[in-house]
Design an enzyme around this catalytic site. Structure first.
Site, PDB file in Angstrom:
ATOM      1  N   GLY A  67       0.442  -1.420   0.077  1.00  0.00           N
ATOM      2  CA  GLY A  67       0.244  -0.035  -0.081  1.00  0.00           C
ATOM      3  C   GLY A  67       0.948   0.932  -0.281  1.00  0.00           C
ATOM      4  O   GLY A  67       0.736   2.298  -0.957  1.00  0.00           O
ATOM      5  N   HIS A 751      21.556 -22.741   7.857  1.00  0.00           N
ATOM      6  CA  HIS A 751      21.114 -23.269   8.569  1.00  0.00           C
ATOM      7  C   HIS A 751      19.928 -22.071   8.803  1.00  0.00           C
ATOM      8  O   HIS A 751      19.634 -21.387   8.267  1.00  0.00           O
ATOM      9  CB  HIS A 751      21.568 -22.536   9.557  1.00  0.00           C
TER      10      HIS A 751
END
Length: 1092
Positions: A67, A751
């Site tokens: 927006g 990871h």
């Protein structure tokens, strides 16, 4: 990676399908998806409401604050949507620093509402539970919700009810909306839990008199929960962050990763980049990216990726060829760089993985030369010396510049060399070969005396007696400071014989009195004992089917090393925590859903159990104990002096980087006192601070090293500890992942926890905060070793550390299998084979991969050619062999072989027994005439005997001509099987001299008796000789050898086996009973005196 972002469309589909609330959600499944290639007419036909309603249109590409960026078209009709899309659909745009193409849009009905009807709700995961945020003023201007919103933490395994929601979150909501919102938020939380979301944000959530409307939504799910949620999720598409395209090569590697027990990751950052990486290890891959960016290579860094977890040679080849293919598509004026790096592996056979990379380099030799590619290699771990040697050799043979370094070189030094910041050594020093560490010069088979009984800084081990450690079955009041001692005993869950043997070898070299492994648990077999080595001696370790029996019989055990798979690790850990004697659990598996891990953490905290992992290699306490594969093989244990304690304790996330820290610390200090890899997941079972505080309270530890990481906030607790004076020992710390802030789009590193969700979680922010509070923080990873050495030298100068005299470690015999792998020994093989190799990624028949066999449609005849004759046969030869198998498949139930098979089947015997009884009848009289006919006719033909002389010679010798004669068929009633084969042979074989000779013999024999025809056995025998001699695939000597060793009879055996099996199945299907031969078909001929 665990938490992965999903598209707004996917998130809403999940919500619409599975949410249960008091007031139903409106506009369910009412949306249209639009892409540049979308046909508007078909779209309108599929969604007729597009022509009748006012609409909202927005990109669905993981773009935040759409927006604010003007990327939402509101209250438009269909033509208005088309106009709004013209300057946007398929066009390039900037969102922050990311430049990308807008190509996926959602069109939804416009919902008329007032500003006060907009709300904000968000649920996200934290270590302690799930946090629910709610703000009564939602929408595009919601602002800093973290400071404004009402928050409520639902603890792990806790429940959220309407009363909690109303009391803690809805204070500022109008009374007439509270019940509706409370019901919705409770339903949303239930959905969040059941579908394993890790983040779910709705802004705005609109509540009007018409109902509840979900306008905008952003979500992440725990991808590791796929095996739990597959039924509800279906096939989920995980879109890339905006600004980064989804490449087919990434999808290919992701598919390889999904099918492999190893870890294979690839993210393409800049396909035109100059610097490419092929790094082993999740932590190491981040460190290399950091170093490249730190040295100014961020704009030229082409990819991020990693391979780890012991991938096979074929998997590494597939990964390497993908990288090489990508990097040799576009020229670069300065040439290109490939960095093949990695830390010191714990269990991956470096030479084996390098074989796959070497194959790929050879395949891409010319493109690599054309693109002026230089390759820099640095690696350590099991058999790394052989891997480096092979890599160096391929550089010499291909002419590609390949610079090779081992553990003597700092891990990231090759980056500086590649980018011109360091000089390249002419002849880098090579570390000693693996074998040099392990050969026992003393010749003594006895367990050696302790090589050193103290650390460099202490007069003795601070050991704890086993009697003080959890032998009493009582609920613990807190977690232990000392996790491991020289008396620690453990149970291994899983049949991990290699890891167990590594632990026993470590125990032996540390001069422990007894092995650290008391037992193993493996639920897929019965109780038994497994053989291992204790030095030179063989010992037996019990294996139990269930954990209860193991713990009951071994009350001294207080550590569990859990090698269970990601699917069963949770259940097996929960089961073990019900036994109070267990104080420490290491969970090795990667990919356990975060929600399950958090339950384990809560249970462990309640019971005073320390968890190391998940997604870890474990930890090591030199001179005392090591977990599984931690520290690698014995060569690295000895090189890094892990057989005795030093003065430095460390904690890291990465298992591979923990081994690198072993190497760095051993080269710059008196060695490691203890080291733990807590694991790469977002919520490790124990944290950095847990272990730092243990080290702080351990007298033998004089300084602490921490290797932190991007993502999470655990490192800030160390800041607090230093600030409050709880941590007083020197802390050298570096957080990896500093490169993340330099990338235009978000990159998820190897990871699962290595991803920053806000600025404070970035590695740069954490390093600065630690530096400001007084921790010792190097400028980069390159300097880590130097900084550790400076701090250590200072402690020695102050007398805090008093270096002790080094004593040579005891030696351990090398396993035969590993010695053979290293090429140190040889022995004659018990078997030799040249037709098949099943050891690699793909089954190989006579040198031909099985995929190629199917790709070329070689058929059964082609396979037979490979396995029997070790070569590819011509097409006509393959087809002839298949025809022979077809015509010899069966000849009715009356022949001896089929008869035997039937009798056996009716006697209740199994398929194999019945088939064997039929095959045993095959010989010269039944079916075995192929070889004999081939030999007889060949010998006569080769001796230049004319057909008549051959017939007369056999008659004179009183011998039958094999392959001539039939009980039923004759010259007047020909065998159609022979006719079919004869027609094919005459049309397709290049020459048929022996067949022609046999047909001449047939003319002579049938003139005497019409049934003395060339039968099917004889025909196949002589035709196969013509095939072998004249198809061009064999020399004359080879053809004669195959005839001599009985290859041709194999065709009858193989073909007739099909018929015998058919007869067996037929008798079973017909449910025929035991066969008894009728008396009237037996002529009883007894001696005359017996009949009297």
């Amino acid at each position: 990676m665990s938490a992965k972002a999903i598209s707004e469309q996917t998130g809403k589909e999940f919500l619409y399908k599975f949410i249960y609330t008091k007031i139903p959600v409106q506009n369910k499944f009412k949306y249209a998806r639009l892409q540049p290639e979308t046909d508007w007419d078909l779209l309108v036909q599929e969604h007729p409401w597009l022509q009748t309603e006012h609409l909202v249109v927005k990109p669905d590409q993981l773009i935040k604050r759409r927006g604010k960026l003007g990327l939402i078209g509101v209250n438009l009709d269909l033509n208005g949507v088309k106009e709004w899309l013209k300057p946007r659909l398929g066009c390039e745009t900037m969102v922050g620093r990311a430049k990308g193409i807008l190509k996926n849009f959602l069109i939804e009905p416009f919902v008329p509402h007032r500003q006060e009807e907009e709300f904000y709700v968000c649920i996200y995961a934290a270590r302690e539970g799930d946090c629910v945020l709610f703000h009564h003023e939602g929408g595009v201007d919601v602002g800093d919700v973290d400071s404004k919103a009402c928050k409520f933490l639902v603890e792990v395994d806790g429940k959220l009810d309407k009363q909690d929601v109303s009391n803690h979150l809805l204070q500022h909501v109008p009374e007439d909306r509270k019940s509706i919102l409370a019901s919705f938020i409770v339903g949303l939380f239930r959905l969040y839990e059941e579908l394993y979301f890790t983040y779910l944000e709705i802004n705005p959530l609109v509540v009007t008199d018409a109902g509840i409307f979900v306008l905008d939504m952003a979500a992440k799910i725990d991808a590791t929960a796929d095996y739990i949620c597959k039924g509800k999720w279906g096939d989920v598409d995980f879109p890339p962050p905006f600004g980064r395209e989804a490449y087919p090569e990434e999808a290919y590697i992701a598919d390889l990763d999904a099918k492999s027990g190893a870890s294979l990751k690839l993210t393409i950052l800049n396909p035109k980049g100059r610097i490419w990486t092929m790094v082993a290890g999740g932590g190491a891959s981040v460190v290399y990216s950091d170093t490249i960016c730190d040295l100014g290579g961020v704009d030229e860094l082409a990819n991020y990726g990693e391979y780890s977890g012991a991938p096979s040679e074929q998997q590494t080849y597939d990964y390497a060829k993908t990288i090489l293919s990508l990097m040799t598509r576009e020229q670069h004026p300065e040439g290109k760089i490939l960095i093949i790096g990695g830390s010191i592996a714990n269990f991956t056979n470096v030479a084996a993985t390098f074989k796959g990379i070497v194959r790929a380099i050879k395949d891409y030799q010319t493109p690599l030369q054309n693109h002026n590619v230089s390759i820099f290699v640095r690696r350590g771990g099991p058999n790394y010396q052989e891997g480096l040697r092979v890599m160096g050799e391929v550089g010499k043979t291909t002419g590609i510049p390949i610079y090779v370094f081992g553990t003597e070189t700092h891990m990231t030094a090759i980056v500086g060399m590649a980018l011109g910041h360091r000089t390249i050594p002419d002849q880098p020093p090579m570390a000693a070969h693996t074998a040099n560490f392990l050969l026992n010069a003393s010749g003594s088979p006895s367990t050696p005396a302790p090589s050193r009984t103290a650390s460099f800084s202490d007069s003795k081990y601070e050991d704890t007696s086993r009697t003080s450690r959890s032998l009493k079955h009582s609920i613990p009041c807190g977690k232990a400071t000392t996790l491991f001692s020289r008396h620690t005993k453990s149970i291994i869950w899983g049949m991990q014989t290699r890891a167990v043997q590594g632990m026993l070898d470590f125990d032996y070299v540390c001069s422990r009195d007894e092995p650290s492994v008391a037992a193993m648990v493996y639920p897929f077999t019965g109780d038994h004992k497994q053989k291992f080595y204790w030095g030179h001696k063989e010992i037996l370790i019990p294996v139990y089917k269930n954990m209860a029996d193991a713990l009951k019989k071994h009350p001294e055990v207080d550590v569990l090393i859990n090698f269970a798979s990601l699917r069963s690790a949770y259940d097996s850990t929960v089961e073990t925590m019900n036994f109070s004697q267990i104080r420490t659990i290491a969970i090795i598996a990667e990919g356990i859903p975060e929600a399950l891990t958090r339950r384990l953490i809560k249970m462990a905290d309640e019971k005073g159990v320390t968890i190391i992992g998940p997604a870890t290699v474990g930890g090591i306490k030199p001179g005392c104990y090591k977990i599984g594969n931690t520290g690698g093989m014995l060569d690295n244990i000895l090189a890094s002096k892990l057989y005795r304690p030093g003065s430095v304790a460390y904690v890291s996330r990465s298992g591979g980087m923990s081994n690198e820290l072993n190497n760095i610390i051993s080269r710059t200090t008196d060695g490691v006192y203890e080291g733990v890899a807590i694991g790469g997941d977002r919520y490790p079972g124990s944290t950095f601070m847990d272990h730092v505080l243990r080290y702080q309270d351990t007298p033998g530890v004089k300084m602490i090293v921490v290797l932190g990481e991007i993502g999470g906030t655990e490192e800030y607790k160390i800041c607090t500890g230093i600030k409050e004076g709880r941590i007083t020992k020197p802390v050298v710390i570096w957080c990896i992942g500093t490169c993340a802030t330099m990338f235009a789009s978000e990159v998820q590193f190897g990871h699962a926890g290595a991803c920053a969700n806000e600025k404070s979680e970035t590695a740069i922010a954490k390093n600065q905060a630690l530096r400001d509070i007084g921790a010792i923080v190097p400028r980069n990873f390159d300097e880590l070793g130097e900084v550790i050495k400076t701090v250590y030298d200072d402690l020695v100068a102050k007398g805090v550390i008093v270096p002790a005299q080094e004593v040579p470690p005891p030696t351990v015999p090398m396993d035969y299998s590993w010695a053979r792998e290293l090429g140190l020994i040889r022995k004659p093989a018990s078997f030799m084979t040249s037709i098949c190799d099943e050891r690699g990624q793909e089954l190989i028949y006579a040198g031909m991969p099985i995929t190629e066999i199917f790709k070329e449609d070689m058929g059964l005849g082609g396979v037979l050619g490979l396995l029997w004759f070790q070569r590819r046969l011509p097409k006509h030869a393959c087809h002839f062999i298949e025809m022979c198998l077809m015509v010899t498949a069966d000849h009715g139930p009356a022949v001896s072989g089929a008869h035997n098979t039937i009798v056996c089947a009716r006697a209740g015997k199994d398929l194999i027994s019945s088939l064997t009884s039929g095959l045993l009848t095959i010989g010269d009289r039944f079916g075995g005439a192929l070889d004999a006919a081939a030999k007889q006719f060949s010998k006569a033909f080769d001796s230049s005997l004319i057909a008549m002389d051959f017939v007369n010679k056999m008659k004179k010798e009183g011998r039958l001509i094999m392959g001539i004669g039939h009980r039923v068929k004759s010259i007047n009633n020909p065998d159609m099987r022979v006719q079919i084969l004869k027609d094919f042979v005459k049309q397709n074989f290049p020459a048929t001299p022996l067949l022609d000779y046999a047909l001449e013999v047939e003319k002579i024999t049938t003139s005497k008796k019409p049934n003395l025809i060339l039968n099917v056995d004889g025909f196949i025998g002589v035709a196969m000789v013509d095939l072998l001699r004249n198809c061009g695939a064999f020399t004359r000597e080879e053809a004669d050898e195959y005839i001599e060793i009985g290859a041709l009879n194999g065709i009858f055996v193989l073909g007739r086996s099909m018929g015998f099996i058919g007869h067996y199945l037929d008798q079973k299907r017909l449910k025929q009973g035991l066969y008894r031969h009728p008396w009237d078909d037996i002529s009883y001929v007894l001696p005359e005196h017996m009949t009297m």
